[in-house]
Design a protein around this motif. Structure first.
Motif, PDB file in Angstrom:
ATOM      1  N   LEU A   1      86.226  57.346  75.980  1.00 25.52           N
ATOM      2  CA  LEU A   1      87.022  57.747  74.470  1.00 25.52           C
ATOM      3  C   LEU A   1      86.968  59.427  74.861  1.00 25.52           C
ATOM      4  CD1 LEU A   1      83.289  57.111  72.419  1.00 25.52           C
ATOM      5  CD2 LEU A   1      85.668  56.099  72.161  1.00 25.52           C
ATOM      6  N   SER A   2      87.358  59.569  75.826  1.00 25.71           N
ATOM      7  CA  SER A   2      86.992  61.467  76.017  1.00 25.71           C
ATOM      8  C   SER A   2      89.260  61.429  76.226  1.00 25.71           C
ATOM      9  CB  SER A   2      86.414  62.157  76.947  1.00 25.71           C
ATOM     10  OG  SER A   2      86.648  61.829  78.368  1.00 25.71           O
ATOM     11  N   ARG A   3      88.685  60.433  77.226  1.00 32.33           N
ATOM     12  CA  ARG A   3      90.453  60.295  77.170  1.00 32.33           C
ATOM     13  C   ARG A   3      91.417  59.488  76.404  1.00 32.33           C
ATOM     14  NH1 ARG A   3      92.976  59.379  81.942  1.00 32.33           N
ATOM     15  NH2 ARG A   3      94.745  58.284  82.599  1.00 32.33           N
ATOM     16  N   GLN A   4      90.921  58.713  75.321  1.00 28.32           N
ATOM     17  CA  GLN A   4      91.601  58.690  73.996  1.00 28.32           C
ATOM     18  C   GLN A   4      91.555  60.021  73.201  1.00 28.32           C
ATOM     19  OE1 GLN A   4      89.126  56.029  71.931  1.00 28.32           O
ATOM     20  NE2 GLN A   4      91.180  55.442  70.608  1.00 28.32           N
ATOM     21  N   ARG A   5      90.915  60.265  72.940  1.00 25.36           N
ATOM     22  CA  ARG A   5      90.902  61.978  71.928  1.00 25.36           C
ATOM     23  C   ARG A   5      91.121  62.927  72.883  1.00 25.36           C
ATOM     24  NH1 ARG A   5      84.166  60.444  70.715  1.00 25.36           N
ATOM     25  NH2 ARG A   5      84.367  58.651  69.507  1.00 25.36           N
ATOM     26  N   GLY A   6      91.690  62.742  74.020  1.00 26.61           N
ATOM     27  CA  GLY A   6      93.325  63.930  74.058  1.00 26.61           C
ATOM     28  C   GLY A   6      92.254  64.943  75.291  1.00 26.61           C
ATOM     29  N   ALA A   7      91.421  65.034  75.344  1.00 23.54           N
ATOM     30  CA  ALA A   7      90.538  66.419  75.856  1.00 23.54           C
ATOM     31  C   ALA A   7      90.883  65.969  77.444  1.00 23.54           C
ATOM     32  CB  ALA A   7      88.966  65.750  75.951  1.00 23.54           C
ATOM     33  N   GLY A   8      91.438  66.714  77.911  1.00 26.07           N
ATOM     34  CA  GLY A   8      91.815  67.511  79.080  1.00 26.07           C
ATOM     35  C   GLY A   8      90.426  67.385  80.679  1.00 26.07           C
ATOM     36  N   TYR A   9      89.555  68.039  80.173  1.00 24.11           N
ATOM     37  CA  TYR A   9      88.269  68.171  80.833  1.00 24.11           C
ATOM     38  C   TYR A   9      87.957  68.123  79.887  1.00 24.11           C
ATOM     39  CZ  TYR A   9      91.371  71.992  82.869  1.00 24.11           C
ATOM     40  OH  TYR A   9      92.125  72.889  83.428  1.00 24.11           O
ATOM     41  N   LEU A  10      86.370  67.700  80.822  1.00 23.90           N
ATOM     42  CA  LEU A  10      85.087  66.788  79.884  1.00 23.90           C
ATOM     43  C   LEU A  10      83.332  67.132  80.918  1.00 23.90           C
ATOM     44  CD1 LEU A  10      84.500  62.698  80.550  1.00 23.90           C
ATOM     45  CD2 LEU A  10      86.986  64.005  81.255  1.00 23.90           C
ATOM     46  N   TYR A  11      82.946  66.970  80.905  1.00 24.41           N
ATOM     47  CA  TYR A  11      81.607  65.980  81.542  1.00 24.41           C
ATOM     48  C   TYR A  11      80.191  65.422  80.706  1.00 24.41           C
ATOM     49  CZ  TYR A  11      77.301  67.277  83.905  1.00 24.41           C
ATOM     50  OH  TYR A  11      76.178  66.989  84.486  1.00 24.41           O
ATOM     51  N   VAL A  12      79.760  64.476  80.919  1.00 22.29           N
ATOM     52  CA  VAL A  12      78.669  63.505  80.521  1.00 22.29           C
ATOM     53  C   VAL A  12      77.585  63.725  81.307  1.00 22.29           C
ATOM     54  CG1 VAL A  12      78.792  60.820  79.365  1.00 22.29           C
ATOM     55  CG2 VAL A  12      80.952  62.180  79.285  1.00 22.29           C
ATOM     56  N   THR A  13      76.466  63.975  81.375  1.00 22.99           N
ATOM     57  CA  THR A  13      75.190  63.923  82.038  1.00 22.99           C
ATOM     58  C   THR A  13      74.162  63.065  80.655  1.00 22.99           C
ATOM     59  OG1 THR A  13      73.356  65.081  82.207  1.00 22.99           O
ATOM     60  CG2 THR A  13      74.650  65.978  80.689  1.00 22.99           C
ATOM     61  N   ASP A  14      73.070  62.459  81.309  1.00 23.34           N
ATOM     62  CA  ASP A  14      71.409  62.229  80.830  1.00 23.34           C
ATOM     63  C   ASP A  14      71.360  62.976  80.517  1.00 23.34           C
ATOM     64  OD1 ASP A  14      70.969  63.022  83.964  1.00 23.34           O
ATOM     65  OD2 ASP A  14      70.539  60.848  84.233  1.00 23.34           O
ATOM     66  N   ASP A  15      70.759  64.182  81.113  1.00 24.71           N
ATOM     67  CA  ASP A  15      70.373  65.753  80.817  1.00 24.71           C
ATOM     68  C   ASP A  15      70.063  65.678  79.257  1.00 24.71           C
ATOM     69  OD1 ASP A  15      68.196  67.522  80.914  1.00 24.71           O
ATOM     70  OD2 ASP A  15      69.161  68.326  82.472  1.00 24.71           O
ATOM     71  N   VAL A  16      69.489  65.491  78.743  1.00 26.94           N
ATOM     72  CA  VAL A  16      69.335  66.674  77.425  1.00 26.94           C
ATOM     73  C   VAL A  16      68.317  67.615  77.092  1.00 26.94           C
ATOM     74  CG1 VAL A  16      68.395  64.390  77.029  1.00 26.94           C
ATOM     75  CG2 VAL A  16      66.078  65.431  77.910  1.00 26.94           C
ATOM     76  N   LEU A  17      68.666  68.399  75.777  1.00 30.30           N
ATOM     77  CA  LEU A  17      67.414  69.512  75.604  1.00 30.30           C
ATOM     78  C   LEU A  17      66.391  69.568  75.739  1.00 30.30           C
ATOM     79  CD1 LEU A  17      69.224  69.468  71.350  1.00 30.30           C
ATOM     80  CD2 LEU A  17      70.335  71.126  73.570  1.00 30.30           C
TER      81      LEU A  17
ATOM     82  N   PHE B   1      91.690  71.355  75.920  1.00 25.56           N
ATOM     83  CA  PHE B   1      90.620  71.134  74.933  1.00 25.56           C
ATOM     84  C   PHE B   1      89.498  70.296  76.033  1.00 25.56           C
ATOM     85  CE2 PHE B   1      94.050  70.026  71.918  1.00 25.56           C
ATOM     86  CZ  PHE B   1      94.019  70.939  71.427  1.00 25.56           C
ATOM     87  N   TRP B   2      88.230  70.213  75.697  1.00 23.22           N
ATOM     88  CA  TRP B   2      86.790  69.890  76.508  1.00 23.22           C
ATOM     89  C   TRP B   2      85.773  69.759  75.560  1.00 23.22           C
ATOM     90  CZ3 TRP B   2      84.655  74.934  80.260  1.00 23.22           C
ATOM     91  CH2 TRP B   2      83.995  74.563  80.985  1.00 23.22           C
ATOM     92  N   HIS B   3      84.968  68.243  76.678  1.00 25.42           N
ATOM     93  CA  HIS B   3      84.538  67.324  75.398  1.00 25.42           C
ATOM     94  C   HIS B   3      83.225  67.581  76.314  1.00 25.42           C
ATOM     95  CE1 HIS B   3      87.232  65.555  73.028  1.00 25.42           C
ATOM     96  NE2 HIS B   3      87.312  66.321  72.164  1.00 25.42           N
ATOM     97  N   LEU B   4      82.025  68.222  75.827  1.00 23.46           N
ATOM     98  CA  LEU B   4      80.624  68.412  76.918  1.00 23.46           C
ATOM     99  C   LEU B   4      79.441  67.413  75.718  1.00 23.46           C
ATOM    100  CD1 LEU B   4      80.167  71.681  77.400  1.00 23.46           C
ATOM    101  CD2 LEU B   4      80.883  70.417  78.781  1.00 23.46           C
ATOM    102  N   VAL B   5      79.249  66.177  76.813  1.00 25.22           N
ATOM    103  CA  VAL B   5      78.745  64.867  76.074  1.00 25.22           C
ATOM    104  C   VAL B   5      77.378  65.139  77.026  1.00 25.22           C
ATOM    105  CG1 VAL B   5      78.351  62.388  75.192  1.00 25.22           C
ATOM    106  CG2 VAL B   5      80.788  63.743  75.219  1.00 25.22           C
TER     107      VAL B   5
ATOM    108  N   TYR C   1      75.559  61.679  73.070  1.00 23.59           N
ATOM    109  CA  TYR C   1      75.913  60.467  73.073  1.00 23.59           C
ATOM    110  C   TYR C   1      76.132  58.971  71.916  1.00 23.59           C
ATOM    111  CZ  TYR C   1      77.929  56.011  74.310  1.00 23.59           C
ATOM    112  OH  TYR C   1      78.079  54.474  74.752  1.00 23.59           O
ATOM    113  N   ALA C   2      74.984  60.026  71.450  1.00 21.69           N
ATOM    114  CA  ALA C   2      74.735  59.231  70.023  1.00 21.69           C
ATOM    115  C   ALA C   2      75.987  59.174  68.540  1.00 21.69           C
ATOM    116  CB  ALA C   2      73.388  59.173  69.582  1.00 21.69           C
ATOM    117  N   SER C   3      76.516  61.048  68.942  1.00 23.32           N
ATOM    118  CA  SER C   3      76.988  61.872  67.778  1.00 23.32           C
ATOM    119  C   SER C   3      78.399  61.337  68.494  1.00 23.32           C
ATOM    120  CB  SER C   3      76.520  63.149  67.594  1.00 23.32           C
ATOM    121  OG  SER C   3      76.696  63.939  68.593  1.00 23.32           O
ATOM    122  N   TYR C   4      78.580  61.909  69.667  1.00 20.44           N
ATOM    123  CA  TYR C   4      80.113  61.947  69.873  1.00 20.44           C
ATOM    124  C   TYR C   4      80.362  59.948  69.759  1.00 20.44           C
ATOM    125  CZ  TYR C   4      83.846  62.440  73.467  1.00 20.44           C
ATOM    126  OH  TYR C   4      85.350  62.540  73.759  1.00 20.44           O
TER     127      TYR C   4
END
Length: 302
Positions: free
Chosen positions: A241-257, A222-226, A201-204
């Motif tokens: 932001l994903s909507r504004q940036r034109g991504a039809g597919y997305l997924y956002v999670t609080d999980d980490v590396l 387009f697909w964005h994974l955050v 998220y910090a970079s997105y």
């Protein structure tokens, strides 16, 4: 799976005025989830059920028994694929392309040649369909993908070829390429969907898609994974932001590396994400993105 950059251009209208174009906006969005959790029992089974219950907002899920289809048929995955398909979700199977050896990655057999990688990729595609095609498998997710064309389109041609192979041998297959970073426009026909962002998220919040994505008339390309998106408020902003940036597919999670795709968010966070994706009711995309929550950090892969 990797991360990114980019920028926008100006256009000249027929009247002679030069204006900066508005960002492409996805009018309809869906969740597309890397479901890297075992449906065989425990939390993994619960997560698969939650995905099914969230259709049709959840439109795609990626099954991944072991960085690919695994070594043998697994009844729990057959059941999960079938249940998701019956709910209207397209389950696609994970296949590692290893950049086709262009970065020195080795196949499971220890080889680095493009031909060895092609044989492994095609074999994994066929295993997916042999074991789970009858349960409703809908396509293939090609991970560790190149994002540059290569000399004489050498790199993009490799991805076009495996997408074509998949479609020719498995009618109706959906194909996805995941460079995890902005792909050059030569990839626009290399697969049905491209993952153009995969990172924190910090970079997105400060990232911008390439101009060809912003100018596209087809958000479903387009697909964005955050990931590492710690709070619901952050998630809401990422969805907007994903909507504004034109991504039809997305997924956002609080999980980490090291594996941000091995859980689903807590119930309240997840329900909110589903609702906001379905309605487009995110935070105001015209507002500047808020700073990352304390403790958030960019721990994205290479």
């Amino acid at each position: 799976m990797r991360v990114v950059r980019a920028c926008v251009a100006a256009v000249t209208l027929v009247l002679g005025l030069t204006v900066t174009p508005a960002r492409a906006s996805a009018t309809v969005q869906h969740l597309a989830v890397p479901a890297y959790f075992d449906p065989g029992g425990g939390a993994g089974g619960t997560y698969w059920t939650r995905l099914d219950q969230s259709a049709p907002t959840v439109a795609i899920s990626v099954a991944n028994p072991g960085s690919g289809p695994g070594t043998t048929f697994d009844q729990s995955y057959a059941n999960a694929v079938q249940a998701a398909a019956q709910a209207g979700i397209k389950v696609i199977g994970y296949v590692d392309t290893g950049y086709f050896g262009t970065t020195g990655r080795t196949t499971r057999g220890g080889q680095t040649s493009t031909s060895a990688w092609t044989a492994q990729v095609e074999g994994d595609v066929d295993d997916w369909y042999r074991w789970y095609g009858g349960n409703g498998l809908a396509g293939i997710f090609f991970d560790d993908a190149q994002n540059v064309c290569g000399t004489g389109n050498a790199y993009v041609d490799l991805y076009t070829a495996v997408s074509t192979y998949t479609k020719q041998h498995h009618s109706g297959a959906l194909t996805v390429d995941n460079p995890g970073a902005p792909a050059d426009q030569c990839y626009s026909s290399a697969a049905d969907v491209l993952v153009m962002f995969e990172g924190t998220y910090a970079s997105y919040t400060s990232w911008s898609p390439p101009s060809w994505e912003l100018g596209s008339a087809d958000p479903n390309k387009f697909w964005h994974l955050v990931y590492a998106t710690p709070t619901q408020a952050d998630m809401e902003n990422a969805v907007a932001l994903s909507r504004q940036r034109g991504a039809g597919y997305l997924y956002v999670t609080d999980d980490v590396l090291p594996n941000p795709w091995d859980t689903l968010p807590a119930a309240a966070y997840w329900s909110d994400e589903v609702a906001r994706t379905a309605t487009g009711d995110g935070a105001d995309p015209a507002r500047p993105a808020p700073p990352p929550s304390p403790g958030a950090h960019d721990s994205s892969g290479s």
